[in-house]
Design a protein around this motif. Sequence first.
Motif, PDB file in Angstrom:
ATOM      1  N   UNK A  52      -6.398  11.317  -5.108  1.00 53.17           N
ATOM      2  CA  UNK A  52      -5.721  10.047  -4.847  1.00 53.17           C
ATOM      3  C   UNK A  52      -4.264  10.271  -4.473  1.00 53.17           C
ATOM      4  N   UNK A  53      -3.581  11.111  -5.232  1.00 56.19           N
ATOM      5  CA  UNK A  53      -2.176  11.386  -4.929  1.00 56.19           C
ATOM      6  C   UNK A  53      -2.032  12.078  -3.586  1.00 56.19           C
TER       7      UNK A  53
ATOM      8  N   UNK B   8      -2.576   9.374  -0.852  1.00 57.13           N
ATOM      9  CA  UNK B   8      -1.467   8.422  -0.785  1.00 57.13           C
ATOM     10  C   UNK B   8      -0.224   9.072  -0.177  1.00 57.13           C
ATOM     11  N   UNK B   9       0.036  10.319  -0.537  1.00 59.61           N
ATOM     12  CA  UNK B   9       1.216  11.014  -0.002  1.00 59.61           C
ATOM     13  C   UNK B   9       1.085  11.292   1.489  1.00 59.61           C
ATOM     14  N   UNK B  10      -0.159  11.314   1.992  1.00 60.32           N
ATOM     15  CA  UNK B  10      -0.362  11.552   3.425  1.00 60.32           C
ATOM     16  C   UNK B  10      -0.371  10.262   4.238  1.00 60.32           C
ATOM     17  N   UNK B  11      -0.095   9.120   3.582  1.00 57.54           N
ATOM     18  CA  UNK B  11       0.006   7.849   4.285  1.00 57.54           C
ATOM     19  C   UNK B  11      -1.274   7.039   4.321  1.00 57.54           C
TER      20      UNK B  11
ATOM     21  N   UNK C 119       2.117   4.201  -7.729  1.00 61.03           N
ATOM     22  CA  UNK C 119       0.681   4.536  -7.604  1.00 61.03           C
ATOM     23  C   UNK C 119       0.257   5.739  -8.421  1.00 61.03           C
ATOM     24  N   UNK C 120       1.094   6.772  -8.513  1.00 66.23           N
ATOM     25  CA  UNK C 120       0.710   7.981  -9.237  1.00 66.23           C
ATOM     26  C   UNK C 120       0.516   7.712 -10.723  1.00 66.23           C
ATOM     27  N   UNK C 121       1.200   6.672 -11.254  1.00 61.96           N
ATOM     28  CA  UNK C 121       0.999   6.288 -12.653  1.00 61.96           C
ATOM     29  C   UNK C 121      -0.105   5.248 -12.797  1.00 61.96           C
TER      30      UNK C 121
END
Length: 864
Positions: free
Chosen positions: A252-253, A256-259, A328-330
């Motif tokens: 997931x992280x 999300x970090x890749x857009x 989002x990461x939390x």
Amino acid sequence: MIRFSVVIPTLNEANNIDSLLACLFAVDLPPGSFEVIFVDDGSLDGTPEKIRAWEGRANVRLIERKSRPDLQASILAGVAVARSDVVVAMAANLSYPSEQLPAIVAPVLDGSYDVAIGSRYASGGSTEGGPLHRRWLSRIGNWLARLIFDVDDVTSEFFAFRRELASTIAGQGQENKILLELLMAGLGKLKVVEVPIHFRGRKRGISELPFSHPWSYLQRLMTLAGGSVTTGTANRFAATTLLCVIIDAGLFQLLMSSGTGLALAHMMSFLAAAMVNYTLDSKWSFWLRHPRPLRWHQTGRFLMVGGMALLIRGGVLALLIHGWHVPPILAIFPAIATTAAINYLGAAFYVFPAKQNSCSSDIRWRVASIGIVVLIILLRLIYVGEGQLIPDEAYYWNYAQHMDLSFYDHPPMVAWLIWLGTAIAGNNEFGVRIGAFVSGLVTMGYLYALARNLYDKSTGMRTVLLLAILPFSFATGMLMTADAPVIAAWAATLYYMERALIAGRSSAWLGMGIAFGLGLLSKYTLGLLGIAALLFVILDPTARRWMRRPHPYLAAMLALLLFSPVIIWNMEHQWASLSFQSSRIKGVGDDQFSTHLLFLNLLVLLTPVGLLAAVLALLPHDGHDKSQSARRRRLFVWVFTGTPLAIFFVLSMFDSLRFHWTAPLWLAVLPSIAWMMGATGDLRGITRSLQAAWKPTIAICIFLYALILHYAVLGIPGVPYPTYLNHYFWREATGEVEKIVEEVQHQSGQKPLVVGMSKWPIASSLSFYNRKEPMDIRSRNMFGDSGAMYQFWYPSEPPTTRPIILVSIEKKHLECDRWGNDITRMLDRPGPIESLLILRENKPLRWVYYRVAHGYLGIIHHGC
């Protein structure tokens, strides 16, 4: 002659032995009529010596166990040596009143009952003293057990039973749950009575209850209810979940970090973790409970549970990230925890359940009802504040911004609930809808009570299940429209009417007057119940006696008093609201035949299975039960369902009806449908077919609700939004309109007038989602068209040189009104029609059309 045996397990109770035996042998019973058997589990404080001192002077015996301390095993050991056919189990801690021994054993001795329980929680019982946390744990444990057993105190340690029943529980269960096992083994067969007692907390000695007892009790309760819930499966599932958390959160992280968008990221990471989870669960976590190859139906069930977990966690992520602004990461970790809980319970009870013969069909229905209702409530609670308002809700929110005694097109209850909700939670979706959520819970409570009174507790639980999953009631439990409070009031009115008309409770007329009055404050449709009540009284000879008593008339006066705000408002406004509502009835004769549409609406509101079940439930279904109570029950269901339905049917022959108008009338027949769901014996073929059809219907409904909510809030990757959703997504559309307003104001130097070119939806939605500088918003009634309450809030608009921004969801509404009048002749130098594509995360949502004029000239009627 020994008539019964008292079995008392002990563990370090030396200080209580003398007092306990003195009390027991002082009770008012014939000498020698009972024996006392102590079973000691290895006491180290001299308890056995204390007991032996009594053996020579009273009918007392001691058994010493050398195994691990186990309360259930101790009682069974005492039962094995008892010299009577009736056994009383009793704790040694002096908490249970010895003087109540005769009252508890008598119902079993005389053969009236199989089990008699000294109950702390039955009517007349009480508790005193003891640690607060222990008392709360006891109440919570018994409350959970009451969902399955019809007993108030299933954890009592003071009860009598026939000795032969012990054989049904030998070797089952563990530790402190003998009464639980006893009741479960004979569920539906035993005659059980509860004798209220006064329980006193332990005064001497130390409780030997281990800290693991609450979990052990809950685990055993779930196992008895049909779930594959053991310490081993829980530990193995936890281990697999830990691995899946690493996979899920890591992927997931990365996404999300890749857009990647939120919806796609959480779905992809979930699917990767779910495949690992299912493989390990089927091959390891639940393998000892199901050591056989997987079957197709188990795979299908896993997909169903996993899909529900995925869609619910999407709502959790939306709530945390969009609502509470958690990174989002939390946010992914609470979402994963929610997913894990749903997956574990779903796997234990649905995918890999205990053997089907471990509990009865009735228990399985009860467990299913509990699980599904909790899931639906959770689904509503998660999404209730995340889904955008539909235009109707925004319109009623505008009611609350112009509080009054009543309103043109609806009574005031919906406005009052929104005003209260937003006062507590703020002007947001949750604040607007919390009233609908609470109304849904009220409906469940009253309808459960009604079904329990008409039939039994199990039918009541299945009734709440139906209420949770049928479309007509699911929507009203989430959307804050006038239907939410009227359905709650309808259910309350039905409950009090049954208590008054069938049970003959005179006090129920007070509740009926209040419920009826509040229902009329919610929606005038509830008045149909008054017609039904009058018809029932005419048809039922027993209820007819109320015509000669003051209670119905006082209830009517109370309802009228509660309804008085609407009457006062109408008096002050030339009876505008009542005239408007009556005009719908006057529409009869317009040749707008819509009976076929009424039938289609019912298919949507009830589902095809529900509609067929409703028709069948309105037929005689009590078999050979020809008693007066069964006849009156059938008459109640027929009259309170059939009367409103007949009225709507007649209206549909001459006029068009809104599809949701008939929703409340089905509340009266839901208990009968629920009874049919669990009926056994010699059933008609169609009834058995319906029973089988309910399971896929329930599963499909739940999944569709979750899918629709996820789609509306986060979307489904690769699935565009259709054009018919042009009435939705006003949060994003309002943001774009605010930009247009800023630009026009900057160019003209004047604050523009924004006009929603619809009756009220556009103006209301823009008003609610206007988060920047407040816009000056009007409805299309400024062009001479209908605007409902906007006609009262803004009855006229004088000509002005202020810029005018017309906003619409259709181009044609920016040129002509619905009668063909050219609205551009009322505008000063109107500009061209512009289109605006509304986006979210660069994905298209809908189109909005607008045009800008330099001013407003006043109402002029010219054809297009």
